[in-house]
Scaffold this motif. Structure first.
Motif, PDB file in Angstrom:
ATOM      1  N   GLU A   1      18.644   3.082  17.387  1.00  0.00           N
ATOM      2  CA  GLU A   1      19.035   1.821  16.754  1.00  0.00           C
ATOM      3  C   GLU A   1      17.997   1.382  15.722  1.00  0.00           C
ATOM      4  OE1 GLU A   1      19.641  -0.978  19.890  1.00  0.00           O
ATOM      5  OE2 GLU A   1      21.739  -0.380  20.206  1.00  0.00           O
TER       6      GLU A   1
ATOM      7  N   ARG B   1      18.776   0.858  11.626  1.00  0.00           N
ATOM      8  CA  ARG B   1      18.555  -0.418  10.951  1.00  0.00           C
ATOM      9  C   ARG B   1      17.431  -0.362   9.908  1.00  0.00           C
ATOM     10  NH1 ARG B   1      21.075  -1.155  15.359  1.00  0.00           N
ATOM     11  NH2 ARG B   1      22.349  -2.977  15.844  1.00  0.00           N
TER      12      ARG B   1
ATOM     13  N   LYS C   1      27.606   6.784  22.501  1.00  0.00           N
ATOM     14  CA  LYS C   1      28.647   5.808  22.162  1.00  0.00           C
ATOM     15  C   LYS C   1      29.904   6.037  22.997  1.00  0.00           C
ATOM     16  CE  LYS C   1      30.440   2.514  19.586  1.00  0.00           C
ATOM     17  NZ  LYS C   1      29.969   1.120  19.697  1.00  0.00           N
TER      18      LYS C   1
ATOM     19  N   SER D   1      29.965  -0.239  25.443  1.00  0.00           N
ATOM     20  CA  SER D   1      29.683  -1.674  25.382  1.00  0.00           C
ATOM     21  C   SER D   1      28.228  -1.982  25.059  1.00  0.00           C
ATOM     22  CB  SER D   1      30.065  -2.340  26.708  1.00  0.00           C
ATOM     23  OG  SER D   1      29.223  -1.881  27.758  1.00  0.00           O
ATOM     24  N   THR D   2      27.350  -1.010  25.185  1.00  0.00           N
ATOM     25  CA  THR D   2      25.923  -1.273  24.944  1.00  0.00           C
ATOM     26  C   THR D   2      25.367  -0.543  23.729  1.00  0.00           C
ATOM     27  OG1 THR D   2      25.327   0.493  26.499  1.00  0.00           O
ATOM     28  CG2 THR D   2      25.456  -1.741  27.377  1.00  0.00           C
TER      29      THR D   2
ATOM     30  N   ARG E   1      25.282   0.077  20.032  1.00  0.00           N
ATOM     31  CA  ARG E   1      25.752  -0.697  18.882  1.00  0.00           C
ATOM     32  C   ARG E   1      25.688   0.096  17.575  1.00  0.00           C
ATOM     33  NH1 ARG E   1      22.630  -4.236  21.906  1.00  0.00           N
ATOM     34  NH2 ARG E   1      20.841  -3.930  20.533  1.00  0.00           N
ATOM     35  N   TYR E   2      25.756   1.398  17.663  1.00  0.00           N
ATOM     36  CA  TYR E   2      25.774   2.205  16.452  1.00  0.00           C
ATOM     37  C   TYR E   2      26.744   3.362  16.650  1.00  0.00           C
ATOM     38  CZ  TYR E   2      22.777   5.331  19.180  1.00  0.00           C
ATOM     39  OH  TYR E   2      22.280   6.160  20.159  1.00  0.00           O
TER      40      TYR E   2
END
Length: 329
Positions: free
Chosen positions: A81, A85, A105, A110-111, A113-114
């Motif tokens: 992550e 970013r 993923k 749900s956890t 985020r990429y």
């Protein structure tokens, strides 16, 4: 009025061009400062070791230091992550693997985020090694054919260990179950080292592990390698047959691999320059020797080939996860 308007527009155009030219002159050619290579795992692990094989050579070819930053946590998700970013300017790279980039993923939607395929740019596929199906030394079947026959005849008789629910090792075992129509009980562990120890002590029946983790113990007679999950034997252990020798397991191919990524939006010319430098690194005899002695086949696939490979991995693992309804949450 019209003449003044035209003059103002012409003046603005000249000023804009001058500003762009000044900015271009002010920006030094890449790379002009140190590059950070994020390793989303702790120091001393396999991925970190590989980073330390390639970072000095990459720094030499780019003319700038390559600083390794270990950002561990959540099975590699936190470090990934951070890379996703980062500014896409070529100064932050990621060295990661199939579990974090492709599988995470799928099994923890749900956890995570990429999207590894959408949010990262593949630069170079560094290397890979097949998974191996291994057993305790006291296990009765001596060949993969005999083991498969026993698995087929006695559903649930055997257990197999992996490094955790939703990892590539777990999915490798699930693929053997799905393709072969057999039933094995999954036993998740936290570390591969503990799996090897328990196998050697006859406390576990079977395990799916990277081949490099079991070569020494197998050659010492401390455990048995039934075969590798590949179409052909590995040069690292040619005496271990491919599991494809069992007709029901043909096509059950799973490797663990390592690759270099950049954040989405990194300029193509920087990606190309990075890959060219990494190709030179992988051609270095010392680096290749480190890979091969570690049981890893150096590859060096570039951005296009790596992207196509990732699409295939996404389809393969996605099918395993969907059929097995696998979730790590």
């Amino acid at each position: 009025m019209h003449i003044d308007t035209a003059r103002r527009r012409a003046l603005l155009a000249v000023l804009a061009f001058a500003a762009c030219a000044t900015t271009a002159l002010a920006e030094p050619a890449w790379p002009a400062r140190p590059i950070t290579l994020i390793v989303p795992y702790g120091a001393g692990g396999n991925v970190d070791v590989m980073a330390r094989w390639i970072a000095p050579e990459l720094a030499t070819r780019l003319g700038q230091p390559v600083v390794i930053e270990n950002v561990s946590g959540a099975g590699g998700v936190i470090g990934t992550e951070k890379a996703v970013r980062a500014r896409p300017d070529g100064y932050t790279l990621l060295l990661s693997v199939e579990s974090t980039v492709v599988i995470a993923k799928m099994v923890t939607p749900s956890t995570v985020r990429y999207d590894g395929l959408a949010d990262l740019v593949p630069v170079t596929l560094l290397g890979a090694q097949p998974l191996a199906l291994v057993g305790k030394p006291a296990l009765q079947p001596k060949t993969s054919e005999a083991l498969y026959a026993d698995l087929k005849a006695a559903p649930g008789k055997y257990s197999y260990a992996s490094s955790g629910v939703g990892t590539s090792l777990h999915l490798g075992g699930e693929l053997l179950k799905q393709r072969g129509g057999v039933d094995m009980v999954h036993v998740p562990y936290r570390t591969g080292v503990q799996i090897v120890s328990d196998l050697s002590g006859n406390q576990l029946d079977l395990a799916v592990l990277p081949l490099s983790m079991v070569i020494q113990q197998a050659r010492a007679g401390k455990l048995r390698v039934y075969g590798v999950m590949a179409e052909s034997a590995s040069a690292a252990m040619p005496e271990a047959p491919p599991l494809a020798s069992v007709p029901a397991w043909r096509g059950a191919d799973v490797s663990v691999w390592q690759g270099i990524f950049a954040p989405k939006g990194t300029p193509p010319q920087i990606v190309a320059q990075l890959h060219a430098a990494l190709a030179q690194v992988l051609a270095n005899p010392g680096v290749r020797r480190n890979f091969e002695e570690g049981g890893v086949t150096p590859l060096g696939a570039g951005p296009k080939e790596f992207a196509a490979f990732l699409q295939g991995e996404d389809a393969k693992f996605g099918a395993i996860v969907a059929k097995g309804n696998i979730k790590a949450e």
